[in-house]
Design an enzyme around this catalytic site. Structure first.
Site, PDB file in Angstrom:
ATOM      1  N   ASP A 138     -11.282   3.324   4.358  1.00 38.49           N
ATOM      2  CA  ASP A 138     -11.732   1.956   4.095  1.00 38.49           C
ATOM      3  C   ASP A 138     -13.254   1.835   4.082  1.00 38.49           C
ATOM      4  O   ASP A 138     -13.777   0.761   3.792  1.00 38.49           O
ATOM      5  CB  ASP A 138     -11.180   1.016   5.181  1.00 38.49           C
ATOM      6  CG  ASP A 138      -9.965   0.248   4.702  1.00 38.49           C
ATOM      7  OD1 ASP A 138      -9.854   0.006   3.486  1.00 38.49           O
ATOM      8  OD2 ASP A 138      -9.140  -0.130   5.551  1.00 38.49           O
TER       9      ASP A 138
ATOM     10  N   LYS B 103       0.844  -1.206   0.000  1.00 39.34           N
ATOM     11  CA  LYS B 103       0.000   0.000   0.000  1.00 39.34           C
ATOM     12  C   LYS B 103       0.876   1.251   0.000  1.00 39.34           C
ATOM     13  O   LYS B 103       0.606   2.209  -0.726  1.00 39.34           O
ATOM     14  CB  LYS B 103      -0.927  -0.008   1.227  1.00 39.34           C
ATOM     15  CG  LYS B 103      -2.034  -1.046   1.140  1.00 39.34           C
ATOM     16  CD  LYS B 103      -2.785  -1.201   2.452  1.00 39.34           C
ATOM     17  CE  LYS B 103      -3.815  -2.327   2.354  1.00 39.34           C
ATOM     18  NZ  LYS B 103      -4.480  -2.628   3.631  1.00 39.34           N
TER      19      LYS B 103
ATOM     20  N   GLN C 290      -5.016  -1.121  10.001  1.00 39.75           N
ATOM     21  CA  GLN C 290      -4.726  -2.409   9.374  1.00 39.75           C
ATOM     22  C   GLN C 290      -5.202  -3.557  10.270  1.00 39.75           C
ATOM     23  O   GLN C 290      -4.884  -3.593  11.454  1.00 39.75           O
ATOM     24  CB  GLN C 290      -3.206  -2.520   9.109  1.00 39.75           C
ATOM     25  CG  GLN C 290      -2.778  -3.788   8.405  1.00 39.75           C
ATOM     26  CD  GLN C 290      -3.319  -3.904   6.979  1.00 39.75           C
ATOM     27  OE1 GLN C 290      -3.374  -2.936   6.237  1.00 39.75           O
ATOM     28  NE2 GLN C 290      -3.736  -5.106   6.601  1.00 39.75           N
TER      29      GLN C 290
END
Ligand code: NAD
Length: 282
Positions: A117, A50, A94
């Site tokens: 997200d 990422k 995460q």
């Protein structure tokens, strides 16, 4: 069978995004902060990918690493500070988090306008009501892939195997909003094949290698494999779909790796950019 090349599409989308970011006026660039707790080997790899992707398109990224025994208070204080920091556009927590940390609670602390997200309950509620929102990266990547291959969604029977809050459920909601009829399956579904065999579009998001066999796929169905399983010994990566079998019956099929995975990463970049634009406008 058409192989749905997520890697190629992600590269194209990344190039477009890079141009858009390059064309920004001088000043602040889009920025993403990733919070990682502990040293989960898969998470370390994902985060690395990422961050590399951010650098390729001109997004500033920062990694905040915490020990696995970090207290909930420390994490809450960190998220609140990032929420208040006007130089931060996106905050990514995460997963997995260690078990002493409440995943849902932590996700709900991220400011909805920085929820890159799309996991915050406010953004998930907007999705449920078919209102504009930030869509979770993997489901959004799947929708973009289906659209790029001009797969009709309206009126189609979709079966989603795996109904997590971050993948299966939001993807099903997005497809419902596009006019598909959606059948959610999960670990307690009885006679899974009786559901999958009705699907024009079959999507698996479980994490169980080889779960979807040829006998479970309607001839000419579109099959999307979100599953991502790494064999610790060979280091090889597999999906939920028995690729060798299913390619003989499906009309379209995603590979693993090279299908949904790269699309997820590029959607993260896209979401960061969208959040940046909304912050710059306000
Ligand atoms: P999860 O563990 O939160 O959810 C799994 C779901 O599968 C649950 O709904 C569970 O009920 C269901 N399930 C479990 N066993 C089943 C079975 N035998 N039959 C039917 N359903 C069953 O997982 P998740 O976070 O949603 O991730 C699912 C998979 O997708 C994992 O392999 C993950 O690595 C992968 N993933 C890939 C990407 C990507 O970018 N490629 C992104 C996110 C997740």
């Amino acid at each position: 069978m058409v192989l749905m090349d997520g890697k190629k599409l992600a590269q194209q989308l990344e190039t477009e995004l890079k141009t858009q970011i390059n064309n920004l006026r001088e000043g602040r660039k889009p920025s993403l902060v990733v919070i990682m707790v502990g040293k989960d080997p898969s998470s370390e790899v994902y985060v690395h990918h990422k961050q590399e992707a951010c650098a390729r398109v001109g997004i500033t990224s920062k990694l905040l690493e915490f020990a696995p025994d970090v207290t909930e208070t420390t994490l809450i204080t960190t998220i609140q500070a990032l929420n208040a920091d006007s130089s931060v556009d996106g905050i990514l927590l995460q997963f997995p988090l260690p078990s002493h940390l409440n995943k849902t609670k932590m996700m709900s602390l991220v400011d909805p306008s920085k929820d890159v997200d799309g996991f915050n309950y406010q953004n998930q509620g907007l999705l449920m009501q078919n209102q504009p929102t930030i869509f979770p990266c993997t489901p959004l990547g799947v929708i973009e892939l289906l659209k790029a291959y001009e797969i009709e969604l309206k009126g189609k029977n979709v079966c989603i195997v795996g109904a997590s809050n971050i993948v299966g459920k939001p993807l099903g909601m997005m497809l419902l909003n596009q006019g598909s009829s959606v059948d959610f399956c999960h670990e307690f579904t009885l006679d899974l094949a009786s559901h999958t065999l009705r699907a024009d579009i079959l999507i698996s998001a479980v994490g169980h290698q080889g779960l979807i066999t040829k006998a479970m796929v309607k001839p000419q169905a579109v099959v999307i494999d979100i599953g991502f399983i790494k064999d610790p010994r060979s280091k090889k990566v597999f999906g939920d779909v028995d690729f060798a079998q299913v390619k003989t019956v499906a009309s379209y099929l995603t590979p693993v790796p090279g299908g949904v995975g790269p699309m997820t990463v590029v959607m993260l970049l896209k979401n960061t950019f969208l959040l940046y634009l909304s912050h710059e406008k306000n």
